[in-house]
Motif scaffolding. Structure first.
Motif, PDB file in Angstrom:
ATOM      1  N   ALA A 154       5.857  30.156  -0.530  1.00 40.04           N
ATOM      2  CA  ALA A 154       6.655  30.035  -1.751  1.00 40.04           C
ATOM      3  C   ALA A 154       7.195  31.413  -2.113  1.00 40.04           C
ATOM      4  N   LEU A 171       3.623  29.241  -5.546  1.00 45.62           N
ATOM      5  CA  LEU A 171       2.602  28.801  -4.597  1.00 45.62           C
ATOM      6  C   LEU A 171       1.484  28.063  -5.324  1.00 45.62           C
ATOM      7  N   ARG A 231      -0.336  32.081   1.692  1.00 47.17           N
ATOM      8  CA  ARG A 231       0.201  30.747   1.974  1.00 47.17           C
ATOM      9  C   ARG A 231      -0.910  29.712   1.868  1.00 47.17           C
ATOM     10  N   GLY A 250       9.342  25.009  -1.755  1.00 48.79           N
ATOM     11  CA  GLY A 250       8.505  25.704  -0.777  1.00 48.79           C
ATOM     12  C   GLY A 250       9.145  25.705   0.597  1.00 48.79           C
TER      13      GLY A 250
END
Length: 181
Positions: free
Chosen positions: A80, A86, A106, A124
């Protein structure tokens, strides 16, 4: 067949190591016959079903140590633009009870085209790869065989979250489905 029987603490003394590569589905077991990297058959025979993690070590009857290695499998790494984005993606995956590995920059899930499309719709980026999958152990899936007991807290996710739990039109109710990790 030699037996591997006791999960060792991270700081336990180490003996001669034997390694076995197991995929995610084979790492939550009590009893399982495996082949080591050297071709030897070993029976994992633990006292209770346990979520084995990459790097876990199990004492064997002959004094050696069986080291568990997470077998690479088809995964999707999710990136992201920033930490809040994220975190938002992690919330959406968790809301769908998706086993997820939280890595430094991640998230990692098993390949799932529906979830990957959702992640991309939410901004994303998805990168498919072959890598070990070692997801977080959740509050209801503690690795000690204490499954997620829905009967104790039945509620309606559609009501609690303002939407249905999956992409379909049904209402997701605890107590009427199974969780398999």
């Amino acid at each position: 067949m030699i037996r591997a029987h006791t999960l060792l603490a991270a700081d336990a003394p180490s003996g001669p190591l034997v390694t076995a590569r197991l995929g995610y589905d084979d790492r939550h077991r009590r009893r399982l016959a495996v082949s080591t990297d050297g071709g030897e058959r070993v029976l994992i025979d633990l006292a209770e079903a346990t979520r084995l993690r990459d790097g876990d070590r199990i004492a064997m009857d002959d004094g050696r140590i069986l080291a568990i290695v997470a077998e690479p499998e088809d995964v999707a790494d999710i990136f992201a633009a920033d930490a809040p984005a994220l975190t938002r993606l992690a919330w959406h995956l968790g809301n769908r009870h998706t086993p997820t590995a939280v890595l430094a920059d991640r998230l990692r899930i098993r390949r799932d085209h529906v979830l990957e499309a959702m992640v991309e719709r939410l901004g994303g980026r998805v990168e498919a790869k072959l890598a070990p999958f070692d997801p977080e152990v959740g509050a209801y899936h503690d690795g000690g065989g204490h499954g997620h007991h829905h009967d104790e807290h039945e509620h309606d996710h559609a009501h609690a979250h303002g939407h249905d739990h999956h992409q379909g039109a049904h209402t997701h109710r605890h107590g009427h489905h199974d969780h398999h990790e």
